[in-house]
Write a protein that holds these residues in place. Sequence first.
Motif, PDB file in Angstrom:
ATOM      1  N   GLY A 161       0.782  -1.224   0.000  1.00 32.33           N
ATOM      2  CA  GLY A 161       0.000   0.000   0.000  1.00 32.33           C
ATOM      3  C   GLY A 161       0.814   1.274   0.000  1.00 32.33           C
ATOM      4  N   LEU A 162       2.087   1.197  -0.416  1.00 27.51           N
ATOM      5  CA  LEU A 162       2.927   2.400  -0.386  1.00 27.51           C
ATOM      6  C   LEU A 162       2.299   3.543  -1.175  1.00 27.51           C
ATOM      7  CD1 LEU A 162       5.631   3.770   0.351  1.00 27.51           C
ATOM      8  CD2 LEU A 162       6.576   2.830  -1.770  1.00 27.51           C
ATOM      9  N   GLN A 163       1.602   3.210  -2.265  1.00 23.68           N
ATOM     10  CA  GLN A 163       1.075   4.253  -3.141  1.00 23.68           C
ATOM     11  C   GLN A 163       0.171   5.228  -2.402  1.00 23.68           C
ATOM     12  OE1 GLN A 163       2.277   4.038  -6.449  1.00 23.68           O
ATOM     13  NE2 GLN A 163       1.681   6.189  -6.389  1.00 23.68           N
ATOM     14  N   ARG A 164      -0.638   4.708  -1.475  1.00 20.00           N
ATOM     15  CA  ARG A 164      -1.575   5.602  -0.781  1.00 20.00           C
ATOM     16  C   ARG A 164      -0.879   6.517   0.223  1.00 20.00           C
ATOM     17  NH1 ARG A 164      -2.703   0.694   2.042  1.00 20.00           N
ATOM     18  NH2 ARG A 164      -2.518   0.882   4.315  1.00 20.00           N
ATOM     19  N   PHE A 165       0.359   6.182   0.593  1.00 18.65           N
ATOM     20  CA  PHE A 165       1.102   7.012   1.542  1.00 18.65           C
ATOM     21  C   PHE A 165       1.883   8.129   0.859  1.00 18.65           C
ATOM     22  CE2 PHE A 165       0.804   3.001   4.020  1.00 18.65           C
ATOM     23  CZ  PHE A 165       0.174   3.506   5.146  1.00 18.65           C
ATOM     24  N   ARG A 209      14.698  -6.637 -14.886  1.00 24.76           N
ATOM     25  CA  ARG A 209      14.107  -5.316 -14.673  1.00 24.76           C
ATOM     26  C   ARG A 209      12.628  -5.321 -15.071  1.00 24.76           C
ATOM     27  NH1 ARG A 209      13.653  -0.312 -17.176  1.00 24.76           N
ATOM     28  NH2 ARG A 209      14.174   1.483 -15.852  1.00 24.76           N
ATOM     29  N   ASN A 210      12.315  -5.978 -16.184  1.00 21.85           N
ATOM     30  CA  ASN A 210      10.913  -6.091 -16.611  1.00 21.85           C
ATOM     31  C   ASN A 210      10.096  -6.883 -15.598  1.00 21.85           C
ATOM     32  OD1 ASN A 210      11.437  -4.661 -18.958  1.00 21.85           O
ATOM     33  ND2 ASN A 210      11.837  -6.507 -20.177  1.00 21.85           N
ATOM     34  N   TRP A 211      10.709  -7.925 -15.030  1.00 22.62           N
ATOM     35  CA  TRP A 211      10.039  -8.727 -14.006  1.00 22.62           C
ATOM     36  C   TRP A 211       9.700  -7.868 -12.791  1.00 22.62           C
ATOM     37  CZ3 TRP A 211      11.079 -10.013  -8.933  1.00 22.62           C
ATOM     38  CH2 TRP A 211      10.402 -11.124  -8.391  1.00 22.62           C
ATOM     39  N   VAL A 212      10.652  -7.044 -12.367  1.00 24.18           N
ATOM     40  CA  VAL A 212      10.425  -6.164 -11.210  1.00 24.18           C
ATOM     41  C   VAL A 212       9.287  -5.190 -11.490  1.00 24.18           C
ATOM     42  CG1 VAL A 212      11.438  -4.282  -9.850  1.00 24.18           C
ATOM     43  CG2 VAL A 212      12.773  -6.358 -10.304  1.00 24.18           C
ATOM     44  N   GLN A 213       9.295  -4.573 -12.673  1.00 23.78           N
ATOM     45  CA  GLN A 213       8.244  -3.626 -13.024  1.00 23.78           C
ATOM     46  C   GLN A 213       6.867  -4.287 -13.007  1.00 23.78           C
ATOM     47  OE1 GLN A 213       9.980  -2.333 -16.792  1.00 23.78           O
ATOM     48  NE2 GLN A 213      10.374  -0.297 -15.923  1.00 23.78           N
ATOM     49  N   LYS A 214       6.794  -5.506 -13.522  1.00 16.40           N
ATOM     50  CA  LYS A 214       5.516  -6.222 -13.548  1.00 16.40           C
ATOM     51  C   LYS A 214       5.047  -6.562 -12.142  1.00 16.40           C
ATOM     52  CE  LYS A 214       3.206 -10.268 -15.522  1.00 16.40           C
ATOM     53  NZ  LYS A 214       3.360 -11.476 -16.382  1.00 16.40           N
ATOM     54  N   GLN A 215       5.966  -7.038 -11.296  1.00 13.73           N
ATOM     55  CA  GLN A 215       5.598  -7.372  -9.926  1.00 13.73           C
ATOM     56  C   GLN A 215       5.126  -6.134  -9.166  1.00 13.73           C
ATOM     57  OE1 GLN A 215       5.592 -10.625  -8.785  1.00 13.73           O
ATOM     58  NE2 GLN A 215       6.154 -11.138 -10.892  1.00 13.73           N
ATOM     59  N   ALA A 216       5.806  -4.999  -9.377  1.00 13.06           N
ATOM     60  CA  ALA A 216       5.409  -3.758  -8.714  1.00 13.06           C
ATOM     61  C   ALA A 216       4.002  -3.337  -9.149  1.00 13.06           C
ATOM     62  CB  ALA A 216       6.423  -2.655  -9.010  1.00 13.06           C
ATOM     63  N   ARG A 217       3.726  -3.435 -10.456  1.00 13.05           N
ATOM     64  CA  ARG A 217       2.388  -3.086 -10.959  1.00 13.05           C
ATOM     65  C   ARG A 217       1.323  -3.962 -10.315  1.00 13.05           C
ATOM     66  NH1 ARG A 217       4.896  -2.730 -16.061  1.00 13.05           N
ATOM     67  NH2 ARG A 217       4.098  -4.797 -16.612  1.00 13.05           N
ATOM     68  N   GLU A 218       1.614  -5.246 -10.187  1.00 11.53           N
ATOM     69  CA  GLU A 218       0.638  -6.162  -9.596  1.00 11.53           C
ATOM     70  C   GLU A 218       0.365  -5.827  -8.130  1.00 11.53           C
ATOM     71  OE1 GLU A 218       2.062 -10.113 -10.289  1.00 11.53           O
ATOM     72  OE2 GLU A 218       1.617 -10.061 -12.441  1.00 11.53           O
ATOM     73  N   GLU A 219       1.327  -5.177  -7.472  1.00 12.19           N
ATOM     74  CA  GLU A 219       1.140  -4.749  -6.087  1.00 12.19           C
ATOM     75  C   GLU A 219       0.533  -3.353  -5.996  1.00 12.19           C
ATOM     76  OE1 GLU A 219       1.602  -6.425  -3.293  1.00 12.19           O
ATOM     77  OE2 GLU A 219       2.403  -8.233  -4.249  1.00 12.19           O
ATOM     78  N   GLY A 220       0.176  -2.775  -7.150  1.00 10.69           N
ATOM     79  CA  GLY A 220      -0.460  -1.464  -7.170  1.00 10.69           C
ATOM     80  C   GLY A 220       0.493  -0.301  -7.010  1.00 10.69           C
TER      81      GLY A 220
END
Length: 374
Positions: A94-98, A124-135
């Motif tokens: 939930g970092l985005q909401r902070f 790097r693409n894997w990291v970006q995808k995982q981050a997106r999935e976590e919102g």
Amino acid sequence: MTRTTEANVPRCAGCGIPLQSESQTRPGYVPESSIGKEVAVCQRCFRIKNYNEASSVTVDQDEFLKLLGSVASTDSLVVHIVDLFDFQGSLISGLQRFVGNNPVLLVVNKIDLLPPVTNWNRLRNWVQKQAREEGLKVADVVLCSARRNIGFDRVVEAVTAYRGDRDVYVVGATNVGKSTLINRLISDYSDLKRELTVSRYPGTTLDAVHIPLDDGKNIIDTPGIVYEWRMSEIVPRKDLAALLPDKPLKPLTYQLNDKQSLFIGGLARFDFVEGERQSFTFYLAGSLNVHRTKLERADELYADHKGAMLSPPSLEDLASMPPWTRHRLRIPPNAQSDIFISGLGWIQTNGKQGATVDVHAPRGIKVMLRESLL
């Protein structure tokens, strides 16, 4: 005894906690003769730096969330540092909401643990995808190793590109390498002649540390948030070195028939419940031992050898850890998947026919299937 008001309270140059000389059992203790020094270090930081000795001091997590919640009202660059070895375990939920509209730079530390032949663009693409999935929306992703000084020039370049004239908030879970990276940022952005306390023990930074930059702005190092779904947070402290790898991972591949089990020390158990014969590759700290047995004998083996052959933890320390719980995972055919055990590592699946597996781990530890990292 020295007493100070909140406005002028001196703080530890290592962890940022307010200093006090009244009680050795409370955070921030220094002898009264040291509290007025220009650069004073609390007793806890002194012991960590000089003796690699952790203490049991903790910080209330509500205070951490209050601190993190204040970031949205600032004009800042947020640098979120995560541990590649424990990616899903160290990403702040939930970092985005902070952070509000502030840009987020995702710094992925400890890439030195991966094989030199790793496809870094794919990673790097894997990291970006995982981050997106976590919102999480990120302005950029930077791969680095603070310990080996790999990719750090790119971190500095990215901070420069996205910071502008902003302050820089550095956030992350415990033990992801925040203080090590900040020490390196200090050397590039400030003439401040001090280092933060760096330790392999979780929770080293106890309060926000404001580090002045040459342009009048600050790097703000926040306390590491404690996530109890990480194995590294619940094991006895003396066993941390066995869990946290400090050398490149050497994958262990096992050809298994179904109805076979593998113990990872006494910390977790992997059961191949059903499927065609196939291989599973374990990515763990090299100091952990793996023992194979038949599924039908696994309970008996654990009862007879936990805390001895199956260790860490020791039999004495088992009483302080949560009991195991079972996670059943179904791996689809032709899937490139990892079985992720937070704080312990991951198991890469290699079968084309799919499989059903069980993972037994202490209650509360995050266990999940994810897209394969490698």
